[in-house]
Design a protein around this motif. Structure first.
Motif, PDB file in Angstrom:
ATOM      1  N   VAL A  28     -13.550 -15.702 -17.581  1.00 29.69           N
ATOM      2  CA  VAL A  28     -14.124 -16.874 -18.248  1.00 29.69           C
ATOM      3  C   VAL A  28     -13.008 -17.750 -18.803  1.00 29.69           C
ATOM      4  CG1 VAL A  28     -15.497 -17.649 -20.216  1.00 29.69           C
ATOM      5  CG2 VAL A  28     -16.373 -15.851 -18.725  1.00 29.69           C
ATOM      6  N   ASP A  29     -12.027 -17.143 -19.450  1.00 31.40           N
ATOM      7  CA  ASP A  29     -10.908 -17.928 -19.985  1.00 31.40           C
ATOM      8  C   ASP A  29     -10.199 -18.698 -18.877  1.00 31.40           C
ATOM      9  OD1 ASP A  29     -11.412 -17.126 -22.568  1.00 31.40           O
ATOM     10  OD2 ASP A  29      -9.871 -15.562 -22.586  1.00 31.40           O
ATOM     11  N   GLU A  30      -9.971 -18.047 -17.738  1.00 27.18           N
ATOM     12  CA  GLU A  30      -9.311 -18.711 -16.614  1.00 27.18           C
ATOM     13  C   GLU A  30     -10.184 -19.837 -16.064  1.00 27.18           C
ATOM     14  OE1 GLU A  30      -7.682 -17.714 -12.141  1.00 27.18           O
ATOM     15  OE2 GLU A  30      -7.754 -16.085 -13.606  1.00 27.18           O
ATOM     16  N   ALA A  31     -11.482 -19.589 -15.945  1.00 29.94           N
ATOM     17  CA  ALA A  31     -12.396 -20.610 -15.427  1.00 29.94           C
ATOM     18  C   ALA A  31     -12.446 -21.828 -16.341  1.00 29.94           C
ATOM     19  CB  ALA A  31     -13.795 -20.016 -15.253  1.00 29.94           C
ATOM     20  N   VAL A  32     -12.419 -21.595 -17.642  1.00 31.73           N
ATOM     21  CA  VAL A  32     -12.469 -22.700 -18.605  1.00 31.73           C
ATOM     22  C   VAL A  32     -11.209 -23.559 -18.504  1.00 31.73           C
ATOM     23  CG1 VAL A  32     -12.400 -23.211 -21.085  1.00 31.73           C
ATOM     24  CG2 VAL A  32     -14.062 -21.575 -20.198  1.00 31.73           C
ATOM     25  N   ARG A  33     -10.060 -22.934 -18.278  1.00 30.83           N
ATOM     26  CA  ARG A  33      -8.787 -23.672 -18.199  1.00 30.83           C
ATOM     27  C   ARG A  33      -8.598 -24.371 -16.856  1.00 30.83           C
ATOM     28  NH1 ARG A  33      -7.017 -18.869 -20.374  1.00 30.83           N
ATOM     29  NH2 ARG A  33      -6.080 -18.286 -18.397  1.00 30.83           N
ATOM     30  N   ALA A  34      -9.269 -23.914 -15.828  1.00 37.70           N
ATOM     31  CA  ALA A  34      -9.060 -24.446 -14.484  1.00 37.70           C
ATOM     32  C   ALA A  34      -9.726 -25.805 -14.318  1.00 37.70           C
ATOM     33  CB  ALA A  34      -9.621 -23.475 -13.450  1.00 37.70           C
TER      34      ALA A  34
END
Length: 83
Positions: free
Chosen positions: A37-43
């Motif tokens: 989720v953290d990676e998806a939010v930053r992408a």
């Protein structure tokens, strides 16, 4: 679904998304889900977080969550805190 079988048990929704060109972040556990989720939010752009779930509950969570709207609200609030 009341423990009724769904197509999700046989269909890899992540593979379906990848077939459409959507990047997929897969998770097998709680920590992996948070990382995904953290990676998806930053992408930039769309991402699918693919996490298989079971019917069992965490020890401190009641099995039956009677209000789906409250569950959705809590999850959206959790996501908002990550952005």
């Amino acid at each position: 679904t009341g423990c009724q079988e769904t197509a999700a048990a046989r269909v890899d929704l992540g593979a379906c998304a990848e077939g459409l060109g959507i990047p997929v972040l897969r998770s097998d556990d709680d920590e992996g889900f948070v990382r995904a989720v953290d990676e998806a939010v930053r992408a930039e752009g769309t991402r699918l977080v693919h996490a298989r779930i079971g019917t069992e509950s965490a020890p401190d969570v009641a099995y039956l969550q009677a209000d789906p709207a409250a569950i959705t609200h809590d999850f959206v609030r959790w996501l908002d805190a990550r952005t």
